[in-house]
Scaffold this active site. Structure first.
Site, mmCIF file in Angstrom:
data_model
loop_
_atom_site.group_PDB
_atom_site.id
_atom_site.type_symbol
_atom_site.label_atom_id
_atom_site.label_comp_id
_atom_site.label_asym_id
_atom_site.label_seq_id
_atom_site.Cartn_x
_atom_site.Cartn_y
_atom_site.Cartn_z
ATOM 1 N N VAL A 1 0.829 -1.197 0.000
ATOM 2 C CA VAL A 1 0.000 0.000 0.000
ATOM 3 C C VAL A 1 0.869 1.255 0.000
ATOM 4 C CG1 VAL A 1 -0.283 0.223 2.517
ATOM 5 C CG2 VAL A 1 -2.127 0.927 0.989
ATOM 6 N N ALA B 1 -3.471 8.515 -2.171
ATOM 7 C CA ALA B 1 -3.746 7.526 -1.128
ATOM 8 C C ALA B 1 -4.090 6.200 -1.774
ATOM 9 C CB ALA B 1 -4.877 7.994 -0.212
ATOM 10 N N ASP B 2 -3.908 5.150 -1.005
ATOM 11 C CA ASP B 2 -4.316 3.820 -1.447
ATOM 12 C C ASP B 2 -4.808 3.057 -0.230
ATOM 13 O OD1 ASP B 2 -4.462 1.833 -3.652
ATOM 14 O OD2 ASP B 2 -3.102 0.700 -2.360
ATOM 15 N N THR B 3 -5.936 2.379 -0.387
ATOM 16 C CA THR B 3 -6.534 1.605 0.700
ATOM 17 C C THR B 3 -6.667 0.153 0.280
ATOM 18 O OG1 THR B 3 -7.789 3.525 1.490
ATOM 19 C CG2 THR B 3 -8.533 1.353 2.210
ATOM 20 N N ALA C 1 -2.445 4.022 2.907
ATOM 21 C CA ALA C 1 -1.212 4.805 2.807
ATOM 22 C C ALA C 1 -1.553 6.160 2.213
ATOM 23 C CB ALA C 1 -0.193 4.089 1.937
#
Length: 275
Positions: free
Chosen positions: A99, A129-131, A168
């Protein structure tokens, strides 16, 4: 421009067709006095956020949920430029690295595309962002691709009990000076543990899947919408599960927006030492 948070679009599977409108639906009868007026809250008067007003702030994500969360702190005039990064990193990476690297590559992709924008000028801030949702067994779960997969995914999360959600966040500010690499970048990874209610029935899972509420979300559910009926409790940040840990995002923005003066002072000192 009114500072209202955008609404979620109706979710759907990639291969789905929209439901036909119901002929039984009727429009609500408006009040004679009209709807109540709700003034949006004043934006946060933090120096880092104030310095961004009137400048290009790019969100490298098409997620309406992240946009809604950023609107809560006053970042409403966002430029939405989803990253072109393929998000094809190896699943052999740890969830933390997976992430983090994905969010970093997203912000770098938009930075490279926009840093020489002669029409709009370079951005003042880029956020990415990354989930991901990670099962108890360590599997990184993507968005469900069909109704069958959606049911299977939610059933697994219920049967396994606790799973983890990682988000992240990467915040980048291009530098005005010539210091290498040309930007300030700070990142953060947040982890939240989510426990599904073990008494959730197959019928409830099926009914939830039919709403399509979680069809566009990693892990197949939305905690901020009807998916909350599946959840018994969480340990950690709620907005992290939504898609952006807002408190940590503010800290990252402050770090990148207030860091350049310190870096330029150090750069000037290093130049003096070379003379």
């Amino acid at each position: 421009m009114a500072n209202y948070a955008p609404l979620d679009p109706p979710p759907a599977y990639e291969d789905s067709q929209p439901h036909p409108p119901s002929s039984n639906r009727t429009a609500p009868i408006p009040s004679p006095r009209g709807p109540p007026l709700h003034r949006p809250p004043f934006p946060l008067e933090l120096p880092a956020l104030v310095s961004l007003r009137g400048k290009r702030v790019i969100l490298a994500s098409a997620s309406p949920r992240r946009r809604q969360l950023l609107a809560q702190i006053g970042l409403t005039n966002l430029e939405i430029l989803p990253s072109s990064f393929a998000e094809n990193l190896s699943k052999t990476l740890s969830p933390f690295e997976y992430v983090l690297q994905t969010a970093t590559e997203k912000v770098l992709s938009v930075y490279k595309a926009e840093i020489d924008n002669t029409e709009k000028g370079e951005p003042a801030l880029i956020l990415a962002a990354d989930t991901i949702v990670v099962s108890h067994g360590g599997t990184i779960l993507e968005k469900p691709r069909s109704e069958v997969e959606h049911i299977r995914m939610l059933s697994m999360l219920r049967d396994e009990g606790v799973h983890r959600v990682y988000t992240a966040v990467a915040a980048m500010r291009p530098l005005e000076s010539a210091m290498d690499p040309g930007y300030v970048l700070h990142t953060h990874v947040e982890e939240t543990r989510v426990r599904f209610d073990p008494n959730v029935t197959d019928d409830l899972i099926l009914a939830y899947v039919k709403t399509r509420d979680g069809a566009d979300k990693a892990g197949g559910y939305g905690i901020q919408t009807a998916g909350v009926i599946l959840i018994e409790r969480i340990e950690g940040s709620y907005d992290n599960v939504v898609g952006l840990p807002l408190g940590q995002t503010i800290k990252l923005i402050e770090k990148v927006m207030l860091a350049e003066d310190e870096m330029e002072d150090q750069f000037a000192q290093d130049e003096d030492d070379l003379i």
